[in-house]
Motif scaffolding. Structure first.
Motif, PDB file in Angstrom:
ATOM      1  N   ASN A  13      54.122 -47.782  69.471  1.00 34.97           N
ATOM      2  CA  ASN A  13      54.211 -47.377  68.400  1.00 34.97           C
ATOM      3  C   ASN A  13      55.943 -46.590  68.674  1.00 34.97           C
ATOM      4  OD1 ASN A  13      53.720 -44.530  68.945  1.00 34.97           O
ATOM      5  ND2 ASN A  13      51.445 -45.480  68.657  1.00 34.97           N
ATOM      6  N   GLU A  14      56.318 -45.886  67.336  1.00 34.54           N
ATOM      7  CA  GLU A  14      57.267 -45.091  67.379  1.00 34.54           C
ATOM      8  C   GLU A  14      56.981 -43.583  67.278  1.00 34.54           C
ATOM      9  OE1 GLU A  14      60.954 -45.783  67.659  1.00 34.54           O
ATOM     10  OE2 GLU A  14      60.381 -47.929  68.257  1.00 34.54           O
ATOM     11  N   ALA A  15      55.719 -43.190  67.431  1.00 32.36           N
ATOM     12  CA  ALA A  15      55.071 -41.812  67.292  1.00 32.36           C
ATOM     13  C   ALA A  15      54.759 -41.145  68.396  1.00 32.36           C
ATOM     14  CB  ALA A  15      54.180 -42.089  66.075  1.00 32.36           C
ATOM     15  N   ASP A  16      54.014 -41.712  69.285  1.00 43.53           N
ATOM     16  CA  ASP A  16      53.307 -40.920  70.353  1.00 43.53           C
ATOM     17  C   ASP A  16      54.097 -40.228  71.400  1.00 43.53           C
ATOM     18  OD1 ASP A  16      50.830 -41.885  69.530  1.00 43.53           O
ATOM     19  OD2 ASP A  16      50.393 -43.585  70.890  1.00 43.53           O
ATOM     20  N   VAL A  17      53.774 -38.919  71.457  1.00 46.19           N
ATOM     21  CA  VAL A  17      54.368 -38.106  72.459  1.00 46.19           C
ATOM     22  C   VAL A  17      53.358 -37.627  73.505  1.00 46.19           C
ATOM     23  CG1 VAL A  17      55.720 -36.227  73.013  1.00 46.19           C
ATOM     24  CG2 VAL A  17      56.413 -37.929  71.276  1.00 46.19           C
ATOM     25  N   LEU A  18      53.465 -37.659  74.630  1.00 42.20           N
ATOM     26  CA  LEU A  18      52.421 -37.048  75.608  1.00 42.20           C
ATOM     27  C   LEU A  18      53.295 -36.097  76.264  1.00 42.20           C
ATOM     28  CD1 LEU A  18      49.350 -37.706  76.927  1.00 42.20           C
ATOM     29  CD2 LEU A  18      50.696 -38.887  78.549  1.00 42.20           C
ATOM     30  N   GLN A  19      52.500 -35.118  76.683  1.00 46.61           N
ATOM     31  CA  GLN A  19      53.229 -33.912  77.314  1.00 46.61           C
ATOM     32  C   GLN A  19      52.272 -33.695  78.662  1.00 46.61           C
ATOM     33  OE1 GLN A  19      53.905 -30.345  74.987  1.00 46.61           O
ATOM     34  NE2 GLN A  19      54.795 -29.302  77.080  1.00 46.61           N
ATOM     35  N   VAL A  20      52.933 -33.548  79.761  1.00 42.72           N
ATOM     36  CA  VAL A  20      52.318 -33.062  80.944  1.00 42.72           C
ATOM     37  C   VAL A  20      53.111 -32.195  81.513  1.00 42.72           C
ATOM     38  CG1 VAL A  20      51.731 -34.044  83.379  1.00 42.72           C
ATOM     39  CG2 VAL A  20      51.436 -35.674  81.325  1.00 42.72           C
ATOM     40  N   ASP A  21      52.683 -30.832  81.333  1.00 45.80           N
ATOM     41  CA  ASP A  21      53.453 -29.488  81.765  1.00 45.80           C
ATOM     42  C   ASP A  21      54.473 -29.583  80.925  1.00 45.80           C
ATOM     43  OD1 ASP A  21      53.699 -26.936  83.047  1.00 45.80           O
ATOM     44  OD2 ASP A  21      54.469 -27.904  84.612  1.00 45.80           O
ATOM     45  N   ASN A  22      55.742 -29.500  81.219  1.00 45.35           N
ATOM     46  CA  ASN A  22      56.930 -29.466  80.631  1.00 45.35           C
ATOM     47  C   ASN A  22      57.569 -30.885  80.611  1.00 45.35           C
ATOM     48  OD1 ASN A  22      56.865 -26.584  79.870  1.00 45.35           O
ATOM     49  ND2 ASN A  22      57.506 -26.234  81.861  1.00 45.35           N
ATOM     50  N   LEU A  23      56.847 -31.866  80.700  1.00 44.27           N
ATOM     51  CA  LEU A  23      57.133 -33.375  80.705  1.00 44.27           C
ATOM     52  C   LEU A  23      56.857 -33.754  79.613  1.00 44.27           C
ATOM     53  CD1 LEU A  23      58.865 -35.242  82.844  1.00 44.27           C
ATOM     54  CD2 LEU A  23      56.484 -36.102  83.185  1.00 44.27           C
ATOM     55  N   MET A  24      57.846 -34.407  78.886  1.00 52.94           N
ATOM     56  CA  MET A  24      57.787 -35.435  77.551  1.00 52.94           C
ATOM     57  C   MET A  24      57.942 -36.674  78.007  1.00 52.94           C
ATOM     58  SD  MET A  24      56.829 -32.751  75.793  1.00 52.94           S
ATOM     59  CE  MET A  24      56.857 -33.313  74.069  1.00 52.94           C
ATOM     60  N   ILE A  25      56.697 -37.527  77.536  1.00 50.88           N
ATOM     61  CA  ILE A  25      56.642 -38.759  77.759  1.00 50.88           C
ATOM     62  C   ILE A  25      56.524 -39.483  76.107  1.00 50.88           C
ATOM     63  CG2 ILE A  25      55.489 -40.933  78.658  1.00 50.88           C
ATOM     64  CD1 ILE A  25      54.222 -39.009  80.615  1.00 50.88           C
ATOM     65  N   SER A  35      61.390 -37.101  79.638  1.00 50.70           N
ATOM     66  CA  SER A  35      62.265 -36.309  79.833  1.00 50.70           C
ATOM     67  C   SER A  35      61.469 -34.677  80.111  1.00 50.70           C
ATOM     68  CB  SER A  35      63.092 -36.038  78.498  1.00 50.70           C
ATOM     69  OG  SER A  35      62.537 -35.776  77.519  1.00 50.70           O
ATOM     70  N   GLY A  36      62.202 -33.790  80.615  1.00 55.92           N
ATOM     71  CA  GLY A  36      61.710 -32.698  80.986  1.00 55.92           C
ATOM     72  C   GLY A  36      61.306 -32.496  82.459  1.00 55.92           C
ATOM     73  N   ASP A  37      60.425 -31.592  82.977  1.00 55.39           N
ATOM     74  CA  ASP A  37      60.068 -31.419  84.201  1.00 55.39           C
ATOM     75  C   ASP A  37      58.656 -31.182  84.516  1.00 55.39           C
ATOM     76  OD1 ASP A  37      59.969 -28.358  84.546  1.00 55.39           O
ATOM     77  OD2 ASP A  37      61.755 -28.933  83.482  1.00 55.39           O
ATOM     78  N   VAL A  38      58.168 -31.393  85.626  1.00 56.85           N
ATOM     79  CA  VAL A  38      56.646 -31.099  85.811  1.00 56.85           C
ATOM     80  C   VAL A  38      56.676 -30.620  87.256  1.00 56.85           C
ATOM     81  CG1 VAL A  38      55.923 -33.491  86.289  1.00 56.85           C
ATOM     82  CG2 VAL A  38      54.244 -31.826  85.718  1.00 56.85           C
ATOM     83  N   ASP A  39      55.935 -29.545  87.506  1.00 54.67           N
ATOM     84  CA  ASP A  39      55.904 -29.254  89.183  1.00 54.67           C
ATOM     85  C   ASP A  39      54.390 -29.997  89.398  1.00 54.67           C
ATOM     86  OD1 ASP A  39      57.928 -27.783  89.549  1.00 54.67           O
ATOM     87  OD2 ASP A  39      57.057 -26.014  88.729  1.00 54.67           O
ATOM     88  N   LEU A  40      54.447 -30.628  90.701  1.00 61.07           N
ATOM     89  CA  LEU A  40      52.930 -31.241  91.288  1.00 61.07           C
ATOM     90  C   LEU A  40      52.686 -30.246  92.253  1.00 61.07           C
ATOM     91  CD1 LEU A  40      53.943 -34.992  90.958  1.00 61.07           C
ATOM     92  CD2 LEU A  40      52.821 -33.705  89.377  1.00 61.07           C
ATOM     93  N   LEU A  47      47.184 -31.673  91.015  1.00 56.88           N
ATOM     94  CA  LEU A  47      46.819 -32.872  90.879  1.00 56.88           C
ATOM     95  C   LEU A  47      46.255 -33.605  89.601  1.00 56.88           C
ATOM     96  CD1 LEU A  47      45.077 -35.224  92.959  1.00 56.88           C
ATOM     97  CD2 LEU A  47      42.991 -33.369  92.759  1.00 56.88           C
ATOM     98  N   ALA A  48      45.668 -32.877  88.693  1.00 52.89           N
ATOM     99  CA  ALA A  48      45.610 -33.345  87.348  1.00 52.89           C
ATOM    100  C   ALA A  48      46.771 -33.691  86.828  1.00 52.89           C
ATOM    101  CB  ALA A  48      44.986 -32.267  86.462  1.00 52.89           C
ATOM    102  N   HIS A  49      48.045 -33.179  87.048  1.00 51.61           N
ATOM    103  CA  HIS A  49      49.213 -33.658  86.344  1.00 51.61           C
ATOM    104  C   HIS A  49      49.725 -34.939  87.140  1.00 51.61           C
ATOM    105  CE1 HIS A  49      49.822 -30.092  84.221  1.00 51.61           C
ATOM    106  NE2 HIS A  49      50.344 -29.366  85.127  1.00 51.61           N
ATOM    107  N   ALA A  50      49.567 -34.869  88.336  1.00 47.99           N
ATOM    108  CA  ALA A  50      49.847 -36.081  89.094  1.00 47.99           C
ATOM    109  C   ALA A  50      49.027 -37.422  88.632  1.00 47.99           C
ATOM    110  CB  ALA A  50      49.831 -36.080  90.683  1.00 47.99           C
TER     111      ALA A  50
END
Length: 86
Positions: A13-25, A35-40, A47-50
């Protein structure tokens, strides 16, 4: 109690956005935008972010591997509209 993990179906779809820390998918019909960034970090949060990123990338690869793909997508159609503020 843990929060329910949002299901992310790539290219659905054209609607879902998933966020992992400051990373947007962002989900689109013809692309996934990351886009954005995430610290692993070397801790349980890192570990959860990864693991979450791996789940998303694995789903993207599974979807892409399951279909015939063009060599490259054509550029998107761009149209101009009149400025409504003039």
């Amino acid at each position: 109690m843990t929060a329910k993990k949002k299901t992310f179906v790539p290219y659905a779809n054209e609607a879902d956005v998933l966020q992992v820390d400051n990373l947007m998918i962002e989900n689109r019909l013809d692309r996934i935008t990351i886009s954005g960034d995430v610290d692993l970090t070397a801790d349980k949060v890192g570990l959860a972010h990864a693991r979450r990123l791996k789940e998303v990338i694995d789903a993207v690869l599974e979807k892409l591997d399951s279909q015939a793909l063009p060599e490259r997508l054509p550029p998107p159609d761009v149209t101009s509209v009149a400025n409504p503020f003039n």
